[in-house]
Motif scaffolding. Structure first.
Motif, PDB file in Angstrom:
ATOM      1  N   SER A 105       0.824  -1.204   0.000  1.00  0.00           N
ATOM      2  CA  SER A 105       0.000   0.000   0.000  1.00  0.00           C
ATOM      3  C   SER A 105       0.858   1.254   0.000  1.00  0.00           C
ATOM      4  O   SER A 105       2.003   1.252   0.453  1.00  0.00           O
ATOM      5  N   SER A 106       0.286   2.317  -0.530  1.00  0.00           N
ATOM      6  CA  SER A 106       0.949   3.618  -0.582  1.00  0.00           C
ATOM      7  C   SER A 106      -0.105   4.698  -0.469  1.00  0.00           C
ATOM      8  O   SER A 106      -1.088   4.692  -1.229  1.00  0.00           O
ATOM      9  N   ASP A 107       0.061   5.609   0.488  1.00  0.00           N
ATOM     10  CA  ASP A 107      -0.917   6.686   0.611  1.00  0.00           C
ATOM     11  C   ASP A 107      -0.927   7.556  -0.634  1.00  0.00           C
ATOM     12  O   ASP A 107      -1.974   8.085  -1.027  1.00  0.00           O
ATOM     13  N   LEU A 108       0.224   7.697  -1.302  1.00  0.00           N
ATOM     14  CA  LEU A 108       0.269   8.485  -2.532  1.00  0.00           C
ATOM     15  C   LEU A 108      -0.565   7.831  -3.630  1.00  0.00           C
ATOM     16  O   LEU A 108      -1.327   8.501  -4.328  1.00  0.00           O
ATOM     17  N   ARG A 109      -0.423   6.519  -3.791  1.00  0.00           N
ATOM     18  CA  ARG A 109      -1.207   5.835  -4.820  1.00  0.00           C
ATOM     19  C   ARG A 109      -2.695   5.895  -4.504  1.00  0.00           C
ATOM     20  O   ARG A 109      -3.529   6.067  -5.414  1.00  0.00           O
ATOM     21  N   THR A 110      -3.048   5.765  -3.229  1.00  0.00           N
ATOM     22  CA  THR A 110      -4.458   5.879  -2.859  1.00  0.00           C
ATOM     23  C   THR A 110      -4.970   7.279  -3.153  1.00  0.00           C
ATOM     24  O   THR A 110      -6.092   7.453  -3.660  1.00  0.00           O
ATOM     25  N   PHE A 111      -4.165   8.294  -2.851  1.00  0.00           N
ATOM     26  CA  PHE A 111      -4.537   9.678  -3.156  1.00  0.00           C
ATOM     27  C   PHE A 111      -4.759   9.857  -4.652  1.00  0.00           C
ATOM     28  O   PHE A 111      -5.762  10.461  -5.073  1.00  0.00           O
ATOM     29  N   GLU A 112      -3.858   9.336  -5.467  1.00  0.00           N
ATOM     30  CA  GLU A 112      -3.987   9.478  -6.915  1.00  0.00           C
ATOM     31  C   GLU A 112      -5.222   8.740  -7.431  1.00  0.00           C
ATOM     32  O   GLU A 112      -5.914   9.222  -8.332  1.00  0.00           O
ATOM     33  N   ARG A 113      -5.512   7.569  -6.849  1.00  0.00           N
ATOM     34  CA  ARG A 113      -6.690   6.818  -7.273  1.00  0.00           C
ATOM     35  C   ARG A 113      -7.968   7.575  -6.919  1.00  0.00           C
ATOM     36  O   ARG A 113      -8.891   7.681  -7.739  1.00  0.00           O
ATOM     37  N   LEU A 114      -8.040   8.110  -5.704  1.00  0.00           N
ATOM     38  CA  LEU A 114      -9.241   8.821  -5.277  1.00  0.00           C
ATOM     39  C   LEU A 114      -9.431  10.131  -6.029  1.00  0.00           C
ATOM     40  O   LEU A 114     -10.561  10.472  -6.423  1.00  0.00           O
ATOM     41  N   THR A 115      -8.349  10.882  -6.224  1.00  0.00           N
ATOM     42  CA  THR A 115      -8.501  12.136  -6.968  1.00  0.00           C
ATOM     43  C   THR A 115      -8.883  11.858  -8.423  1.00  0.00           C
ATOM     44  O   THR A 115      -9.716  12.571  -8.996  1.00  0.00           O
ATOM     45  N   GLY A 116      -8.285  10.808  -8.998  1.00  0.00           N
ATOM     46  CA  GLY A 116      -8.669  10.453 -10.365  1.00  0.00           C
ATOM     47  C   GLY A 116     -10.150  10.128 -10.457  1.00  0.00           C
ATOM     48  O   GLY A 116     -10.839  10.556 -11.399  1.00  0.00           O
ATOM     49  N   ALA A 117     -10.668   9.379  -9.468  1.00  0.00           N
ATOM     50  CA  ALA A 117     -12.095   9.053  -9.456  1.00  0.00           C
ATOM     51  C   ALA A 117     -12.928  10.322  -9.279  1.00  0.00           C
ATOM     52  O   ALA A 117     -13.993  10.473  -9.896  1.00  0.00           O
ATOM     53  N   GLY A 118     -12.432  11.244  -8.447  1.00  0.00           N
ATOM     54  CA  GLY A 118     -13.159  12.497  -8.250  1.00  0.00           C
ATOM     55  C   GLY A 118     -13.207  13.344  -9.505  1.00  0.00           C
ATOM     56  O   GLY A 118     -14.260  13.893  -9.851  1.00  0.00           O
ATOM     57  N   TYR A 119     -12.089  13.432 -10.207  1.00  0.00           N
ATOM     58  CA  TYR A 119     -12.059  14.229 -11.429  1.00  0.00           C
ATOM     59  C   TYR A 119     -12.955  13.617 -12.506  1.00  0.00           C
ATOM     60  O   TYR A 119     -13.661  14.331 -13.232  1.00  0.00           O
ATOM     61  N   ARG A 120     -12.947  12.284 -12.603  1.00  0.00           N
ATOM     62  CA  ARG A 120     -13.812  11.632 -13.596  1.00  0.00           C
ATOM     63  C   ARG A 120     -15.283  11.840 -13.250  1.00  0.00           C
ATOM     64  O   ARG A 120     -16.118  12.032 -14.149  1.00  0.00           O
ATOM     65  N   ALA A 121     -15.591  11.812 -11.960  1.00  0.00           N
ATOM     66  CA  ALA A 121     -16.982  12.040 -11.556  1.00  0.00           C
ATOM     67  C   ALA A 121     -17.424  13.458 -11.903  1.00  0.00           C
ATOM     68  O   ALA A 121     -18.564  13.672 -12.334  1.00  0.00           O
ATOM     69  N   MET A 122     -16.525  14.418 -11.732  1.00  0.00           N
ATOM     70  CA  MET A 122     -16.868  15.797 -12.087  1.00  0.00           C
ATOM     71  C   MET A 122     -17.132  15.917 -13.586  1.00  0.00           C
ATOM     72  O   MET A 122     -18.085  16.577 -14.008  1.00  0.00           O
ATOM     73  N   GLU A 123     -16.295  15.268 -14.384  1.00  0.00           N
ATOM     74  CA  GLU A 123     -16.494  15.319 -15.831  1.00  0.00           C
ATOM     75  C   GLU A 123     -17.821  14.685 -16.227  1.00  0.00           C
ATOM     76  O   GLU A 123     -18.449  15.102 -17.208  1.00  0.00           O
TER      77      GLU A 123
END
Length: 274
Positions: A105-123
């Motif tokens: 696990s990596s908090d950075l990878r989790t952050f990138e996964r969650l932000t990516g999901a957030g940006y896609r949801a906004m789109e």
């Protein structure tokens, strides 16, 4: 292997920390963590340790730090019951080294996964999901990125890139929450986020101070939006470092999102009449 970089640097194998008392060794580990599962050139590690130029015996010194890391990794792995040898976890590759997390696990990878999901949801127009995912991503931050070790030019560059990623997530989260008309809740949640980590730069430092003194005041958000746009008009300076990560936008492309309408979709007048 568990990596933590969105705050104080920490790495564990099972429940056991991987730590060295030698400061340069910790710098090497932090740089390998920042590029986990990717090769880090030896010259980048040397630039981190000796930015003013290589001393005599630099290669032997670097190999010493790699050896120290393998020793503590091996001890932690053995105690945790892992069968991976230290030379596999911290692997030598052509021209450098790679920290192999073994799918950990990596908090950075989790952050990138969650932000990516957030940006896609906004789109996709799902502002509720976007707000939740971005809030979850920002909750991972416990302090300044890669803190707890001195920063040479390489770690400075990584920390600056991570700070830009945090800023982008904050800005898009504010956008989503304001478009949902949740400015009161946003003020409360922002105060919590900025208590854990806030860059000491305008407009974020000003936003934190305003939230502390004025609380759930809609003018706090109005002033933030104005200050954010003013900040984005400042000249862009290149980040230092020799191992750039092209996945993240630089400040100019980040601010271009604001100019294209990311934050201005909620007019200031709407806040004043809310």
């Amino acid at each position: 292997m568990e990596l933590r970089m969105l705050g104080e640097v920490a790495v564990r194998e099972g429940t056991l920390p991987i730590y060295s008392a030698e400061v340069p060794t910790r710098q090497v580990l932090a740089l390998l963590m920042a590029a986990a599962d990717r090769a880090v050139p030896a010259y980048a590690l040397a630039d981190e340790l000796w930015p003013q130029g290589l001393p005599d015996g630099a290669q032997d010194a670097l190999e010493h730090h790699i050896g120290r890391l393998r020793a503590v990794i091996g001890a932690a792995s053995q105690a945790a019951g892992s069968e991976r040898p230290a030379e596999q976890v911290l692997a030598s590759v052509p021209g450098g080294y790679r920290l192999d997390t073994g799918g950990g696990s990596s908090d950075l990878r989790t952050f990138e996964r969650l932000t990516g999901a957030g940006y896609r949801a906004m789109e996709a127009g799902d502002l509720h999901l976007a707000g939740r995912r971005l809030r979850e991503a920002l909750a991972l931050w416990t302090g300044a990125p890669l803190s707890g070790v001195p920063h040479g030019p390489q770690l400075q560059a990584h920390a600056a890139r991570l700070t830009l990623s945090w800023q982008r997530a904050v800005d898009r989260w504010i956008d989503a929450e304001l478009r949902l008309g949740r400015w009161r809740e946003l003020c409360f949640d922002l105060a919590q986020v900025l208590t854990r980590y806030c860059p000491d730069t305008p407009p974020y430092a000003r936003l934190k101070a305003d939230l502390e003194h004025r609380g759930q005041d809609r003018d706090v958000i109005r002033d933030y939006l104005r200050g954010r746009r003013e900040t984005c008009t400042a000249p862009v300076r290149p980040l230092p470092g020799l191992v750039p990560d092209r996945r993240e936008p630089d400040r100019r492309s980040h601010c271009a999102g604001l100019e294209a309408g990311t934050l201005p979709r909620v007019p200031l007048g709407d806040l004043q009449s809310a």
